[in-house]
Design a protein around this motif. Structure first.
Motif: not given
Lengths: 71, 152
Positions: B127-136
């Motif tokens: 849940m934390i990493m999905s939006p971060i991965i979306f950004f990067t």
């Protein structure tokens, strides 16, 4: 099994909703790559990627819950 | 346009140096992919966790190279920035969750985490990493590719 059902029913829509609500606040001031989220088709991609990512998490959790020993 | 014409154009104009890059890629991939097998062979009599960590350290990045190569070809053939963004997102998502699962299952094996902690750990990290991965993985790729196409 219960954990996987919870993920699918609650956490996936919650993840999308929380990110969407937070995103709306930051979108107006956003610069750089984030500013692309103002475009409708990029926002649609964001929605589908978060949704499929949540479903993927649900499937992995279901498999972990089913096959990890010690239930 | 015939298939052979298309291949010629790809190798001569769109993909300069394809042969050398392919050879370099195959050598690098084989060298790294061999390391976990050597490590597994050396520690064969040890607990499973010991086998998981060489995989996390060497195996996952090596496996990551195959789709990266595919994406490099896709990019060179002029795929749309959005398609590349989608591919990069799932590639990074797969890499991240493989490493995370390796660590969690390894943690279970050496009894530093319970079964439920491992499952919820996976959920929270995703849940934390999905939006971060979306950004990067998506937005940055999209921005780079769009900028490059505008330059051309």
């Amino acid at each position: 099994m219960l954990v996987a059902a919870l993920i699918l029913l609650l956490l996936v829509p919650m993840q999308v909703a929380v990110i969407y609500i937070i995103g709306r606040f930051f979108l107006k001031q956003a610069t750089g790559p984030l500013s692309r989220l103002r475009e409708p088709e990029i926002r649609r991609d964001f929605f589908w990627l978060m949704l499929t990512s949540g479903l993927y998490t649900g499937v992995v959790v279901f498999l972990l819950d089913t096959y990890l020993p010690g239930a | 346009m015939r298939g052979s014409d298309r291949r010629n154009i790809a190798s001569e104009k769109l993909l300069p140096g394809t042969g050398a890059k392919t050879v370099r890629f195959v050598c690098w991939y084989l060298a790294i992919e061999l390391l976990p097998f050597i490590a597994i062979h050396l520690v064969y009599h040890k607990p499973v966790a010991v086998l998981v960590f060489p995989y996390v350290v060497f195996g996952a990045p090596a496996l990551f190279q195959v789709p990266v190569y595919g994406l490099w070809l896709l990019d060179a053939r002029g795929a749309s920035p959005r398609l590349l963004g989608w591919c990069w997102f799932w590639l990074m998502q797969a890499l991240f969750s493989t490493i995370l699962l390796g660590m969690l299952i390894g943690g279970l094996d050496v009894h530093v985490a319970s079964r439920d902690e491992a499952i919820w750990g996976f959920v929270v990290m995703q849940m934390i990493m999905s939006p971060i991965i979306f950004f990067t993985g998506y937005l940055k790729v999209l921005a780079n590719k769009t900028a490059k196409q505008e330059l051309v």
